[in-house]
Design a protein around this motif. Structure first.
Motif, mmCIF file in Angstrom:
data_model
loop_
_atom_site.group_PDB
_atom_site.id
_atom_site.type_symbol
_atom_site.label_atom_id
_atom_site.label_comp_id
_atom_site.label_asym_id
_atom_site.label_seq_id
_atom_site.Cartn_x
_atom_site.Cartn_y
_atom_site.Cartn_z
ATOM 1 N N ASP A 13 0.829 -1.214 0.000
ATOM 2 C CA ASP A 13 0.000 0.000 0.000
ATOM 3 C C ASP A 13 0.866 1.267 0.000
ATOM 4 O O ASP A 13 1.809 1.398 0.766
ATOM 5 C CB ASP A 13 -0.922 -0.006 1.242
ATOM 6 N N GLY A 14 0.541 2.147 -0.926
ATOM 7 C CA GLY A 14 1.256 3.428 -0.973
ATOM 8 C C GLY A 14 2.608 3.354 -1.657
ATOM 9 O O GLY A 14 3.418 4.291 -1.571
ATOM 10 N N SER A 63 -6.832 4.007 -1.826
ATOM 11 C CA SER A 63 -6.890 2.571 -1.530
ATOM 12 C C SER A 63 -8.162 1.927 -2.041
ATOM 13 O O SER A 63 -8.145 0.788 -2.503
ATOM 14 C CB SER A 63 -6.796 2.337 -0.018
ATOM 15 N N LYS A 325 -6.349 -1.953 6.542
ATOM 16 C CA LYS A 325 -6.517 -2.287 5.121
ATOM 17 C C LYS A 325 -7.303 -3.581 4.924
ATOM 18 O O LYS A 325 -7.280 -4.173 3.848
ATOM 19 C CB LYS A 325 -5.149 -2.401 4.434
ATOM 20 N N ASP A 392 2.065 3.072 3.281
ATOM 21 C CA ASP A 392 1.014 4.090 3.168
ATOM 22 C C ASP A 392 0.629 4.656 4.521
ATOM 23 O O ASP A 392 0.583 5.870 4.710
ATOM 24 C CB ASP A 392 -0.242 3.482 2.521
ATOM 25 N N ASP A 433 -0.958 0.058 -4.716
ATOM 26 C CA ASP A 433 -2.360 0.407 -5.052
ATOM 27 C C ASP A 433 -2.467 1.886 -5.415
ATOM 28 O O ASP A 433 -3.454 2.312 -6.011
ATOM 29 C CB ASP A 433 -3.307 0.068 -3.894
ATOM 30 N N HIS A 434 -1.480 2.675 -5.051
ATOM 31 C CA HIS A 434 -1.359 4.091 -5.433
ATOM 32 C C HIS A 434 -0.045 4.558 -4.819
ATOM 33 O O HIS A 434 0.530 3.865 -3.965
ATOM 34 C CB HIS A 434 -2.513 4.936 -4.888
HETATM 35 MN MN LIG Z 1 -3.758 2.586 -0.233
#
Ligand SMILES: [Mn+2]
Ligand SMILES: O=C(O)[C@@H](CO)OP(=O)(O)O
Ligand SMILES: [Mn+2]
Length: 505
Positions: A13-14, A63, A325, A392, A433-434
């Motif tokens: 994540d992130g 997310s 998450k 993230d 995811d970003h």
């Molecule tokens: Mn995320």
């Protein structure tokens, strides 16, 4: 399609991509395993923001849409896009649900309360939507509009809340209606951890005008010593010192966030208290609240993706993440489908009290790694899906040093999981995811500030094939929509009909 092999899908994540530099905590971190993986020919950069994933052009990823698209295998119009279309087309002005509520308020003398995040971070809300909402309220001759501003400091740089409050006051002046009644930090108003003591502080200010009393909305900003995310719930008072806008029986409450997961806790809390007092509740977009709150804009269908295909083929998957998450690797990855298919197992690694993540950048990554390892050692689980939240969640603190450590803990976990995969004949697909941690500084007007928000940068996607597994090299541009077709292909299964993405390896 490669020969079927079991695998592990790891969402970091992130985890975004940017050139090395002062702002980039990822390239500053000592991450030998991730560095090696990113250097292989099986690594590619995938678009994870803007129209590639169903967001407005130039909008940072988030997310929810990230996991929705990873699961759907196609871009899905996000709620922000659908709201924007209803507003810019003028269609919201003739929305029947909104018209009925505002006509009622005009008739009974009720107030309209607008509750939402006051920034243009475009992850949870867009403060500019208030312009149209205030204009519509004026069109319906609503007697008064109370604005309950929630300050950000997470999706946008800290130190920007005053500007957004001024923007809101400007829209109210332009529409000739609207007063900011309360100002509350998102840490209180948008808690999603279930800590109702935080939600209650925000609810008391909004519902009863009980909180830190202030003369001007901007006075609230002085109440926090830890960023605008934590502005104390503050209540604006009139000349007589009385709060200017508690909710009264017969009023209308409209939540203006277009994303549900953080505002739904406050929405349910207020609904439990006020709906019985004849207060009408509406939300700008569809929420996953326990209460049935009518939405002005409905969601796009995100089903028919990876989860549906796995169920159809009887392929078992184990989904693992920390609390922060957990919904992402289950509900959102499944296309906002709450029902748990018989072939799915969900493991939520819950952290008793969400600490200050700067002091604990490892979070609970050890427990996540253990859970992924034991699932990977099973031979009845073709697919393990996990989210490593650290990059993230710690990135959102805006603390560069802590985020470097979060990246290093992530690197060690990935190294361990790649070893387990190799021992258990599994492939590993890693994808962000970003973006977030690759940009920890922002600059505006020559002023550099810590930045904990998301980015529009592409994210790495890299495959570590199983022993002896023959795969192709990724060709051409990639997006998050290609992940589900790739996972299915690696499992020896074709894509679902609705998928527009393609297998990358
Ligand atoms: Mn995320
Ligand atoms: O924390 C959140 O709610 C958002 C940022 O506001 O981040 P993410 O999209 O990663 O959940
Ligand atoms: Mn985030």
């Amino acid at each position: 399609m490669s020969a079927a092999r079991p695998g592990i899908l790891l969402v970091l994540d992130g985890w975004g991509h940017a050139e090395p530099g002062e702002a980039n905590a990822l390239t500053a971190a000592d991450t030998p395993c991730l560095d090696r993986l990113l250097g292989t020919p099986l690594a590619v950069l995938a678009e994870a923001s803007g129209t590639a994933v169903g967001l407005l052009p130039g909008t940072v990823g988030n997310s929810e849409i990230g996991h929705i698209v990873i699961g759907a295998g196609r871009p899905v119009p996000y709620d922000s896009v659908l709201v924007e279309e209803r507003i810019s087309s003028g269609a919201l002005r003739s929305d029947e649900t909104l018209s009925a509520a505002l006509t009622g308020a005009a008739r009974t003398g009720g107030s309209l309360h607008l509750i939402g995040l006051s920034s243009d971070g475009m992850i949870h809300a867009n403060v500019h939507h208030l312009r149209e909402l205030l204009h519509i309220a004026a069109l319906f001759a609503v007697p008064e509009v109370r604005i309950h501003a929630i300050t950000d400091g997470r999706d946008v740089a800290d130190g920007t809340a005053a500007t957004y409050l001024e923007t809101v006051e400007g829209y109210a002046a332009e529409a000739g209606i609207g007063t900011i009644a309360t100002v509350t930090g998102r840490g209180y108003a948008l808690d999603k951890s279930g800590d109702l003591s935080l939600t209650e502080r925000a609810a008391r200010a909004i519902a009863d005008g009980a909180g830190h009393l202030i003369g001007e909305p901007k006075d609230a900003l002085a109440t926090t010593g830890r960023g605008e995310e934590w502005v104390e719930p503050s209540v604006v008072t009139g000349g007589d010192g009385a709060p200017v806008g508690p909710v009264r029986d017969g009023d209308v409450v409209l939540f203006t966030n277009f994303r549900s997961d953080r505002i739904q806790q406050l929405a349910d809390h207020l609904h439990r208290e006020l709906a019985a007092r004849g207060v009408t509740f509406l939300s700008l977009a569809q929420y996953d609240t326990a209460a049935a709150i009518p939405a002005l804009v409905h969601r796009a269908d995100a089903g028919g993706g990876l989860a549906a295909r796995l169920a159809e083929m009887g392929l078992r998957s184990v989904r693992i993440a920390e609390a922060e998450k957990f919904e992402h690797v289950t509900y959102y990855l499944n296309g906002r489908e709450a029902a748990v298919a018989p072939v799915e197992e969900h493991i939520r690694i819950s952290d008793a009290t969400p600490p200050d993540y700067r002091a604990r950048p490892e979070m609970s990554i050890g427990q996540v790694t253990e859970a992924v390892t034991s699932a990977a050692r099973r031979d009845d689980v073709p697919l393990v899906v996990a989210n490593l939240a650290n990059i993230d969640v710690v990135g959102h603190t805006g603390d560069h040093a802590a985020t470097v450590r979060a990246a290093e803990h992530t690197d060690r976990a990935v190294e361990a999981l790649c070893r387990v995969a190799s021992e258990t004949g599994r492939w590993v697909l890693l994808v962000g995811d970003h973006g977030n941690a690759e940009k920890m500084l922002t600059e505006s007007g020559g002023v550099r500030r810590p930045y904990g928000g998301h980015t529009t940068n592409p994210v790495p996607a890299v495959l570590v094939p199983a022993e002896g597994q023959r795969v192709g090299r990724p060709q051409g541009a990639a997006t998050l929509a290609d992940i589900a077709p790739s996972v299915l292909s690696l499992l020896g299964v074709g894509p679902a009909p609705a998928m527009t993405g393609r297998a990358l390896w």
